[in-house]
Write a protein that holds these residues in place. Sequence first.
Motif, short mmCIF file in Angstrom:
data_model
loop_
_atom_site.label_atom_id
_atom_site.label_comp_id
_atom_site.label_asym_id
_atom_site.label_seq_id
_atom_site.Cartn_x
_atom_site.Cartn_y
_atom_site.Cartn_z
N ILE A 197 -82.18 -44.10 -12.49
CA ILE A 197 -81.40 -43.51 -13.58
C ILE A 197 -79.98 -44.04 -13.45
CG2 ILE A 197 -80.52 -41.37 -14.59
CD1 ILE A 197 -82.92 -39.92 -13.47
N LYS A 198 -79.41 -44.45 -14.55
CA LYS A 198 -78.09 -45.08 -14.56
C LYS A 198 -77.02 -44.23 -13.85
CE LYS A 198 -74.88 -47.32 -17.72
NZ LYS A 198 -74.61 -47.65 -19.12
N CYS A 199 -77.09 -42.91 -14.04
CA CYS A 199 -76.05 -42.06 -13.44
C CYS A 199 -76.13 -42.04 -11.91
CB CYS A 199 -76.12 -40.64 -14.00
SG CYS A 199 -77.59 -39.70 -13.54
N PHE A 200 -77.25 -42.50 -11.33
CA PHE A 200 -77.37 -42.61 -9.88
C PHE A 200 -77.03 -44.01 -9.38
CE2 PHE A 200 -80.97 -39.24 -9.93
CZ PHE A 200 -80.05 -38.22 -10.09
N ASN A 201 -77.05 -45.00 -10.27
CA ASN A 201 -76.89 -46.39 -9.84
C ASN A 201 -75.56 -47.03 -10.23
OD1 ASN A 201 -79.45 -46.77 -8.56
ND2 ASN A 201 -80.37 -46.66 -10.58
N GLU A 202 -74.90 -46.54 -11.25
CA GLU A 202 -73.63 -47.14 -11.70
C GLU A 202 -72.52 -46.10 -11.63
OE1 GLU A 202 -73.92 -49.19 -15.43
OE2 GLU A 202 -75.90 -49.99 -14.93
N ASN A 203 -71.60 -46.31 -10.71
CA ASN A 203 -70.48 -45.39 -10.48
C ASN A 203 -70.96 -43.94 -10.36
OD1 ASN A 203 -68.52 -47.48 -10.62
ND2 ASN A 203 -68.66 -47.41 -12.85
N PRO A 204 -71.87 -43.67 -9.43
CA PRO A 204 -72.44 -42.33 -9.33
C PRO A 204 -71.44 -41.29 -8.84
CG PRO A 204 -73.14 -43.64 -7.47
CD PRO A 204 -72.38 -44.55 -8.38
N SER A 205 -71.57 -40.11 -9.40
CA SER A 205 -70.80 -38.96 -8.93
C SER A 205 -71.58 -37.71 -9.29
CB SER A 205 -69.41 -38.91 -9.57
OG SER A 205 -69.50 -38.55 -10.93
N LEU A 206 -71.29 -36.64 -8.62
CA LEU A 206 -71.96 -35.39 -8.91
C LEU A 206 -71.66 -34.94 -10.34
CD1 LEU A 206 -73.75 -33.10 -7.91
CD2 LEU A 206 -71.71 -32.01 -6.99
N LYS A 207 -70.42 -35.08 -10.74
CA LYS A 207 -70.00 -34.64 -12.08
C LYS A 207 -70.74 -35.42 -13.18
CE LYS A 207 -65.96 -33.96 -14.98
NZ LYS A 207 -64.51 -34.07 -15.09
N SER A 208 -70.78 -36.74 -13.07
CA SER A 208 -71.45 -37.54 -14.11
C SER A 208 -72.95 -37.29 -14.11
CB SER A 208 -71.16 -39.03 -13.94
OG SER A 208 -71.74 -39.54 -12.76
N SER A 209 -73.53 -37.10 -12.94
CA SER A 209 -74.96 -36.82 -12.85
C SER A 209 -75.30 -35.48 -13.48
CB SER A 209 -75.42 -36.85 -11.39
OG SER A 209 -75.23 -38.12 -10.84
N LEU A 210 -74.51 -34.48 -13.20
CA LEU A 210 -74.74 -33.16 -13.79
C LEU A 210 -74.65 -33.22 -15.31
CD1 LEU A 210 -72.79 -30.83 -11.36
CD2 LEU A 210 -75.25 -30.83 -11.76
N LYS A 211 -73.65 -33.91 -15.80
CA LYS A 211 -73.45 -34.03 -17.25
C LYS A 211 -74.68 -34.67 -17.91
CE LYS A 211 -70.17 -35.80 -20.62
NZ LYS A 211 -68.92 -36.52 -20.83
N PHE A 212 -75.16 -35.77 -17.32
CA PHE A 212 -76.32 -36.47 -17.88
C PHE A 212 -77.59 -35.63 -17.77
CE2 PHE A 212 -79.99 -39.27 -17.24
CZ PHE A 212 -79.99 -39.91 -18.47
N LEU A 213 -77.84 -35.06 -16.60
CA LEU A 213 -79.08 -34.33 -16.39
C LEU A 213 -79.16 -33.04 -17.21
CD1 LEU A 213 -79.44 -34.86 -12.55
CD2 LEU A 213 -80.77 -35.95 -14.35
N ARG A 214 -78.03 -32.44 -17.49
CA ARG A 214 -78.05 -31.22 -18.32
C ARG A 214 -78.38 -31.53 -19.77
NH1 ARG A 214 -72.91 -28.78 -15.21
NH2 ARG A 214 -74.07 -27.57 -13.66
N LYS A 215 -78.13 -32.77 -20.19
CA LYS A 215 -78.41 -33.17 -21.58
C LYS A 215 -79.77 -33.84 -21.74
CE LYS A 215 -73.60 -34.06 -22.80
NZ LYS A 215 -72.66 -35.11 -23.24
#
Length: 71
Positions: free
Chosen positions: A36-54
Motif C-alpha cells: 500500500i502506497k501509504c506504507f511504502n512512500e514517505n510512511p507515517s502513522l498520520k498518513s496511514s491512518l488518514k488513508f485507511l480510514r477512507k
Amino acid sequence: MEQKNNPLHGKRLDDIIEALVLYYGGWEGLGREINIKCFNENPSLKSSLKFLRKTDWARKKVEELYLKKIK
C-alpha cells in the motif's frame, strides 16, 4: 450491543498499525507484506491512518494481517 466475538473490539487502528510496524521491523517490512502506497512512500502513522480510514479494502487487509500475525 455486545461484541464479545469480535477480536478487534477495543483495538484502535493506530495501535494496530504500530504493532504491525514493530512486528515487521519498520515501515519497509510492513510495506513488503501489504503493498500500500501509504506504507511504502514517505510512511507515517498520520498518513496511514488518514488513508485507511477512507479506504475500506485497505483497512480490511491491515486488520486481517493483524489478526493473523499478532494474535
